[in-house]
Scaffold this active site. Sequence first.
Site, PDB file in Angstrom:
ATOM      1  N   SER A 109       0.846  -1.185   0.000  1.00 29.25           N
ATOM      2  CA  SER A 109       0.000   0.000   0.000  1.00 29.25           C
ATOM      3  C   SER A 109       0.892   1.249   0.000  1.00 29.25           C
ATOM      4  O   SER A 109       1.747   1.390  -0.863  1.00 29.25           O
ATOM      5  CB  SER A 109      -0.959  -0.035   1.197  1.00 29.25           C
ATOM      6  OG  SER A 109      -2.010   0.886   1.035  1.00 29.25           O
ATOM      7  N   GLU A 206      -1.359  -3.318  -8.184  1.00 31.18           N
ATOM      8  CA  GLU A 206      -2.573  -3.611  -7.425  1.00 31.18           C
ATOM      9  C   GLU A 206      -3.059  -2.326  -6.782  1.00 31.18           C
ATOM     10  O   GLU A 206      -2.337  -1.332  -6.704  1.00 31.18           O
ATOM     11  CB  GLU A 206      -2.310  -4.701  -6.382  1.00 31.18           C
ATOM     12  CG  GLU A 206      -1.326  -4.338  -5.278  1.00 31.18           C
ATOM     13  CD  GLU A 206      -2.020  -3.778  -4.035  1.00 31.18           C
ATOM     14  OE1 GLU A 206      -3.154  -4.186  -3.716  1.00 31.18           O
ATOM     15  OE2 GLU A 206      -1.414  -2.917  -3.380  1.00 31.18           O
ATOM     16  N   HIS A 274      -3.565  -5.601  -1.234  1.00 34.74           N
ATOM     17  CA  HIS A 274      -4.970  -5.528  -0.830  1.00 34.74           C
ATOM     18  C   HIS A 274      -5.697  -6.736  -1.429  1.00 34.74           C
ATOM     19  O   HIS A 274      -5.999  -6.773  -2.623  1.00 34.74           O
ATOM     20  CB  HIS A 274      -5.601  -4.243  -1.346  1.00 34.74           C
ATOM     21  CG  HIS A 274      -4.942  -3.006  -0.826  1.00 34.74           C
ATOM     22  ND1 HIS A 274      -3.993  -2.302  -1.557  1.00 34.74           N
ATOM     23  CD2 HIS A 274      -5.088  -2.325   0.352  1.00 34.74           C
ATOM     24  CE1 HIS A 274      -3.596  -1.249  -0.865  1.00 34.74           C
ATOM     25  NE2 HIS A 274      -4.251  -1.238   0.293  1.00 34.74           N
TER      26      HIS A 274
END
Length: 307
Positions: A109, A206, A274
């Site tokens: 992230s 992602e 995620h």
Amino acid sequence: MQKAKPLQPGDTVGIAAPSGCVQREDLLRGISEIRRLGYRVRYDDSVFSRHRYFAGSHRQRAESLVDLFTDTEVKAIFCARGGYGCQYLLELLDPVPLQAHPKIFMGYSDVTVLLQFLENQCGLVCFHGPMVAWEFAQGEPSYNRDSLLDCLTATRLGPRLHAPDSLTLQAGTARGRLTGGCLSLLVASLGTPYELQSQDRILFLEDINAKPYQVDRMLMQLKLAGKLQGVRGFVFGEMLDRGQARQGPDMPEIVLSLLQEFQVPIWYGLHSGHTSTGCLTLPFGVEVRLDAGQRWLQFEEAAVAAR
């Protein structure tokens, strides 16, 4: 690319909080899980600091990260969580002490920013994988234990990753160095000294809660910036949407429409970052082989150095 030594039973894992504020209960549950895996854990109360929406001031977070890298007792650094804030650390980090103390460093992230810094500015293999206050806090099967240990402890040829529920968007095979991370953070790096280096790479992308038109826009920005031209193959995560149902074109259709012109393999749906379950650990900076038609990714080398 420098590699850290493999993680051994009883080694000490340091906890870093380079991004958003950390909930004590979540972190402590994650620490219990890491201890269950057989490792000691080192952290101090600075990980619970708060400055606006950050886990402490920018300088405090940068200094804490360097301290973990230079601490000879700490063999690996796991990030507590993502959120926002890693960009502030880049100008405060000196690559030299980090290069002098190569460590296993893992997160995803917002931590994408630091993974790219470690790979490109420091020449260190690093790891896109589960975080302490989320996947470790939830325990298995939120993260994939075998994938984690294969990457962090094994000095043999790396594993082959499969995803039975994944999609082949464009068949083919390719070899290259694996890199990438959270798409929105990679796009945010463009035009800075820390921007994505994608030439001759297998690019993993992602994100979460991104609508198809937003992914379309971000991929187009990477294309216009020249960051897709030299990519040897694409691997996408689940592109998870925890919000409302999407309207309009499906995400795989959007991805293919943007990338098919590059005539390279495109594989969609690998569980890393995620994810809905089973977060896989991906080493960035190692050579991999992709077969999008057969839907697997093979690590061509170990992610850690032999002792």
